[in-house]
Design an enzyme around this catalytic site. Sequence first.
Site, PDB file in Angstrom:
ATOM      1  N   ILE A 155     -56.348  -4.768 -75.077  1.00 37.72           N
ATOM      2  CA  ILE A 155     -55.174  -4.496 -74.235  1.00 37.72           C
ATOM      3  C   ILE A 155     -54.521  -5.809 -73.801  1.00 37.72           C
ATOM      4  O   ILE A 155     -53.291  -5.954 -73.828  1.00 37.72           O
ATOM      5  CB  ILE A 155     -55.574  -3.620 -73.019  1.00 37.72           C
ATOM      6  CG1 ILE A 155     -56.143  -2.284 -73.497  1.00 37.72           C
ATOM      7  CG2 ILE A 155     -54.372  -3.382 -72.100  1.00 37.72           C
ATOM      8  CD1 ILE A 155     -56.743  -1.405 -72.407  1.00 37.72           C
ATOM      9  N   CYS A 202     -59.601  -6.680 -68.002  1.00 35.64           N
ATOM     10  CA  CYS A 202     -61.023  -6.837 -68.342  1.00 35.64           C
ATOM     11  C   CYS A 202     -61.796  -5.608 -67.870  1.00 35.64           C
ATOM     12  O   CYS A 202     -61.347  -4.891 -66.977  1.00 35.64           O
ATOM     13  CB  CYS A 202     -61.588  -8.112 -67.725  1.00 35.64           C
ATOM     14  SG  CYS A 202     -61.539  -8.142 -65.938  1.00 35.64           S
ATOM     15  N   ASN A 208     -68.443  -8.606 -62.042  1.00 41.13           N
ATOM     16  CA  ASN A 208     -67.070  -8.963 -61.643  1.00 41.13           C
ATOM     17  C   ASN A 208     -66.436  -7.997 -60.643  1.00 41.13           C
ATOM     18  O   ASN A 208     -65.218  -7.962 -60.512  1.00 41.13           O
ATOM     19  CB  ASN A 208     -66.173  -9.134 -62.886  1.00 41.13           C
ATOM     20  CG  ASN A 208     -65.982  -7.842 -63.663  1.00 41.13           C
ATOM     21  OD1 ASN A 208     -66.368  -6.771 -63.215  1.00 41.13           O
ATOM     22  ND2 ASN A 208     -65.369  -7.940 -64.833  1.00 41.13           N
ATOM     23  N   THR A 229     -54.283  -2.583 -64.176  1.00 44.60           N
ATOM     24  CA  THR A 229     -54.382  -1.337 -64.960  1.00 44.60           C
ATOM     25  C   THR A 229     -55.787  -1.214 -65.547  1.00 44.60           C
ATOM     26  O   THR A 229     -55.996  -0.433 -66.475  1.00 44.60           O
ATOM     27  CB  THR A 229     -53.347  -1.304 -66.114  1.00 44.60           C
ATOM     28  OG1 THR A 229     -53.493  -2.487 -66.894  1.00 44.60           O
ATOM     29  CG2 THR A 229     -51.929  -1.184 -65.614  1.00 44.60           C
ATOM     30  N   SER A 230     -56.748  -1.993 -65.023  1.00 40.99           N
ATOM     31  CA  SER A 230     -58.093  -1.993 -65.644  1.00 40.99           C
ATOM     32  C   SER A 230     -59.062  -1.061 -64.931  1.00 40.99           C
ATOM     33  O   SER A 230     -59.279   0.056 -65.362  1.00 40.99           O
ATOM     34  CB  SER A 230     -58.647  -3.407 -65.697  1.00 40.99           C
ATOM     35  OG  SER A 230     -58.079  -4.076 -66.781  1.00 40.99           O
ATOM     36  N   ARG A 231     -59.652  -1.538 -63.860  1.00 40.95           N
ATOM     37  CA  ARG A 231     -60.535  -0.702 -63.055  1.00 40.95           C
ATOM     38  C   ARG A 231     -60.343  -1.112 -61.594  1.00 40.95           C
ATOM     39  O   ARG A 231     -60.259  -2.291 -61.264  1.00 40.95           O
ATOM     40  CB  ARG A 231     -62.010  -0.882 -63.439  1.00 40.95           C
ATOM     41  CG  ARG A 231     -62.427  -0.156 -64.704  1.00 40.95           C
ATOM     42  CD  ARG A 231     -62.367   1.370 -64.559  1.00 40.95           C
ATOM     43  NE  ARG A 231     -62.744   2.073 -65.786  1.00 40.95           N
ATOM     44  CZ  ARG A 231     -61.905   2.468 -66.732  1.00 40.95           C
ATOM     45  NH1 ARG A 231     -60.607   2.214 -66.622  1.00 40.95           N
ATOM     46  NH2 ARG A 231     -62.340   3.129 -67.792  1.00 40.95           N
ATOM     47  N   ASP A 255     -52.592   0.818 -61.126  1.00 37.34           N
ATOM     48  CA  ASP A 255     -52.769   2.080 -61.859  1.00 37.34           C
ATOM     49  C   ASP A 255     -54.180   2.618 -61.619  1.00 37.34           C
ATOM     50  O   ASP A 255     -54.510   3.716 -62.042  1.00 37.34           O
ATOM     51  CB  ASP A 255     -52.540   1.853 -63.363  1.00 37.34           C
ATOM     52  CG  ASP A 255     -52.608   3.151 -64.160  1.00 37.34           C
ATOM     53  OD1 ASP A 255     -51.962   4.135 -63.728  1.00 37.34           O
ATOM     54  OD2 ASP A 255     -53.300   3.190 -65.195  1.00 37.34           O
ATOM     55  N   GLU A 260     -60.691   5.832 -56.363  1.00 38.37           N
ATOM     56  CA  GLU A 260     -59.765   6.837 -56.931  1.00 38.37           C
ATOM     57  C   GLU A 260     -60.431   8.168 -57.272  1.00 38.37           C
ATOM     58  O   GLU A 260     -59.754   9.203 -57.313  1.00 38.37           O
ATOM     59  CB  GLU A 260     -59.080   6.282 -58.197  1.00 38.37           C
ATOM     60  CG  GLU A 260     -60.011   6.119 -59.386  1.00 38.37           C
ATOM     61  CD  GLU A 260     -59.303   5.554 -60.629  1.00 38.37           C
ATOM     62  OE1 GLU A 260     -58.586   4.552 -60.495  1.00 38.37           O
ATOM     63  OE2 GLU A 260     -59.491   6.119 -61.719  1.00 38.37           O
ATOM     64  N   HIS A 292     -53.856   6.338 -62.524  1.00 35.96           N
ATOM     65  CA  HIS A 292     -54.649   6.050 -63.732  1.00 35.96           C
ATOM     66  C   HIS A 292     -53.962   6.677 -64.960  1.00 35.96           C
ATOM     67  O   HIS A 292     -54.538   7.479 -65.681  1.00 35.96           O
ATOM     68  CB  HIS A 292     -56.080   6.571 -63.594  1.00 35.96           C
ATOM     69  CG  HIS A 292     -57.062   5.801 -64.437  1.00 35.96           C
ATOM     70  ND1 HIS A 292     -58.266   5.364 -63.945  1.00 35.96           N
ATOM     71  CD2 HIS A 292     -57.007   5.382 -65.728  1.00 35.96           C
ATOM     72  CE1 HIS A 292     -58.926   4.728 -64.906  1.00 35.96           C
ATOM     73  NE2 HIS A 292     -58.175   4.723 -66.001  1.00 35.96           N
TER      74      HIS A 292
HETATM   75  P1  NAI Z   1     -61.852  -5.085 -74.677  1.00 35.75           P
HETATM   76  O1  NAI Z   1     -63.320  -4.897 -74.671  1.00 35.75           O
HETATM   77  O2  NAI Z   1     -61.118  -5.090 -75.979  1.00 35.75           O
HETATM   78  O3  NAI Z   1     -61.478  -6.451 -73.924  1.00 35.75           O
HETATM   79  C1  NAI Z   1     -61.985  -6.812 -72.678  1.00 35.75           C
HETATM   80  C2  NAI Z   1     -61.914  -8.322 -72.568  1.00 35.75           C
HETATM   81  O4  NAI Z   1     -62.266  -8.663 -71.209  1.00 35.75           O
HETATM   82  C3  NAI Z   1     -62.884  -9.049 -73.488  1.00 35.75           C
HETATM   83  O5  NAI Z   1     -62.202 -10.083 -74.181  1.00 35.75           O
HETATM   84  C4  NAI Z   1     -63.927  -9.622 -72.537  1.00 35.75           C
HETATM   85  O6  NAI Z   1     -64.486 -10.852 -72.990  1.00 35.75           O
HETATM   86  C5  NAI Z   1     -63.110  -9.816 -71.279  1.00 35.75           C
HETATM   87  N1  NAI Z   1     -63.872  -9.942 -70.051  1.00 35.75           N
HETATM   88  C6  NAI Z   1     -65.082  -9.388 -69.732  1.00 35.75           C
HETATM   89  N2  NAI Z   1     -65.434  -9.738 -68.491  1.00 35.75           N
HETATM   90  C7  NAI Z   1     -64.437 -10.519 -68.013  1.00 35.75           C
HETATM   91  C8  NAI Z   1     -64.241 -11.207 -66.790  1.00 35.75           C
HETATM   92  N3  NAI Z   1     -65.132 -11.132 -65.789  1.00 35.75           N
HETATM   93  N4  NAI Z   1     -63.116 -11.925 -66.634  1.00 35.75           N
HETATM   94  C9  NAI Z   1     -62.208 -12.021 -67.630  1.00 35.75           C
HETATM   95  N5  NAI Z   1     -62.340 -11.399 -68.805  1.00 35.75           N
HETATM   96  C10 NAI Z   1     -63.444 -10.664 -68.994  1.00 35.75           C
HETATM   97  O7  NAI Z   1     -61.284  -3.940 -73.702  1.00 35.75           O
HETATM   98  P2  NAI Z   1     -59.815  -3.316 -73.671  1.00 35.75           P
HETATM   99  O8  NAI Z   1     -59.714  -2.207 -74.646  1.00 35.75           O
HETATM  100  O9  NAI Z   1     -58.827  -4.411 -73.728  1.00 35.75           O
HETATM  101  O10 NAI Z   1     -59.822  -2.628 -72.216  1.00 35.75           O
HETATM  102  C11 NAI Z   1     -59.945  -3.399 -71.045  1.00 35.75           C
HETATM  103  C12 NAI Z   1     -60.166  -2.475 -69.867  1.00 35.75           C
HETATM  104  O11 NAI Z   1     -58.983  -1.711 -69.606  1.00 35.75           O
HETATM  105  C13 NAI Z   1     -61.239  -1.368 -70.076  1.00 35.75           C
HETATM  106  O12 NAI Z   1     -62.541  -1.878 -69.889  1.00 35.75           O
HETATM  107  C14 NAI Z   1     -60.854  -0.365 -69.028  1.00 35.75           C
HETATM  108  O13 NAI Z   1     -61.517  -0.681 -67.819  1.00 35.75           O
HETATM  109  C15 NAI Z   1     -59.355  -0.574 -68.860  1.00 35.75           C
HETATM  110  N6  NAI Z   1     -58.592   0.590 -69.348  1.00 35.75           N
HETATM  111  C16 NAI Z   1     -57.693   1.187 -68.504  1.00 35.75           C
HETATM  112  C17 NAI Z   1     -56.959   2.277 -68.924  1.00 35.75           C
HETATM  113  C18 NAI Z   1     -55.953   2.939 -68.054  1.00 35.75           C
HETATM  114  O14 NAI Z   1     -55.548   4.076 -68.343  1.00 35.75           O
HETATM  115  N7  NAI Z   1     -55.473   2.316 -66.994  1.00 35.75           N
HETATM  116  C19 NAI Z   1     -57.176   2.852 -70.271  1.00 35.75           C
HETATM  117  C20 NAI Z   1     -58.079   2.080 -71.103  1.00 35.75           C
HETATM  118  C21 NAI Z   1     -58.769   1.006 -70.641  1.00 35.75           C
END
Ligand code: NAI
Length: 326
Positions: A155, A202, A208, A229-231, A255, A260, A292
């Site tokens: 993302i 992330c 974290n 938009t992550s968690r 988001d 939540e 979300h």
């Molecule tokens: P991904 O696994 O492809 O990328 C996550 C990146 O974050 C990795 O490069 C990892 O090294 C990095 N990371 C891990 N810990 C970190 C930290 N403490 N500080 C900085 N970077 C760190 O995951 P993707 O697909 O990009 O998704 C990311 C997050 O987005 C998901 O884990 C989920 O929580 C959230 N998400 C939210 C959605 C929504 O509807 N709002 C939908 C889908 C995902």
Amino acid sequence: MKITMFDTKPYDRKHFDEVNLGYGFDIKYLESTLGVNSAVMARGSDAVCPFVNCNVGAEVIDTLADEGVRLIAMRSAGFNNVDLNRARERGIKVVRVPAYSPHAVAEHSFAMLLTLVRKMQHAYVRTREFNFSLSGLVGFDLHGKTIGIIGTGKIGRCAIDIAKGFGMKVLAYDPFPQDIDGVTYTTLDVLLSESDVISLYCPLTKDNRHLIDGESLKKIKKTAVIINTSRGALVDSEDLLEALKEKRIAGAALDVYEEEAGIFFTDQSGEGIEDDTLARLISMPNVIVTSHQGYLTEEALRAISETTLENVKEFAEGRRLRNEIL
Ligand code: NAI
């Protein structure tokens, strides 16, 4: 395979029903989220399919195991709500949907960013009431500004491409930096202090929680905005609210929210909400909250259904689980 799917809405069922025509699984759709009290509803199922705000903790996993469940097929990318150790101990496999549409979430984060910095939430309401005054609607250009991307996975990479399209300078922080054209990796402190926009991409891990808290908020420019938009639990909401009240940051678009569960995805308009922090955040003119919704596109819903049912099929056929969380 019998699958009990928790926390489902009509838009989930539509896509799953269409995709399931090619699989023929016996799917039971439930509106309730998975939790300590609802886990028994999986009785007789081989698999359960929870969503992001379901409780898939140790107690729930014990009940699922006792009821005969052998697979937890998350229909999300994030799995911070799953007790993986307990699942392993109870012999339950856990799979997820690692990618469905990173574009959906990245685009939503920019929808929120543009809304916030161009004050669309106010402009929209004004013109609907035939108030065409522009007072108080002065925004700022994204072009030439610095965006700090926290997490440069699927993302985050999409967000970087979008940011470059706007002519933004991109700083990034990730424990696993990659070689990305036009992106400067830096420390979290430098990213926080130099960015005009700080956006989180992330996962939430045990290390974290509250990455953005009172201390880190002190490092952020007064003119900067935060997009999450992550968690939710990546941001300490109380500290964020204090910083906003004291005008130590310019705004926030959320988001996700750390508390939540039980609120997002439900209609609380009749009764209001008990969470004072969320209510206060929503009441602020420089805060936008969506429920979300980042993943909620036709493309993403379709991909979630396809990958989830393929995950279940792999399990049913005893094949290697490509999307197993180990
Ligand atoms: P991904 O696994 O492809 O990328 C996550 C990146 O974050 C990795 O490069 C990892 O090294 C990095 N990371 C891990 N810990 C970190 C930290 N403490 N500080 C900085 N970077 C760190 O995951 P993707 O697909 O990009 O998704 C990311 C997050 O987005 C998901 O884990 C989920 O929580 C959230 N998400 C939210 C959605 C929504 O509807 N709002 C939908 C889908 C995902």
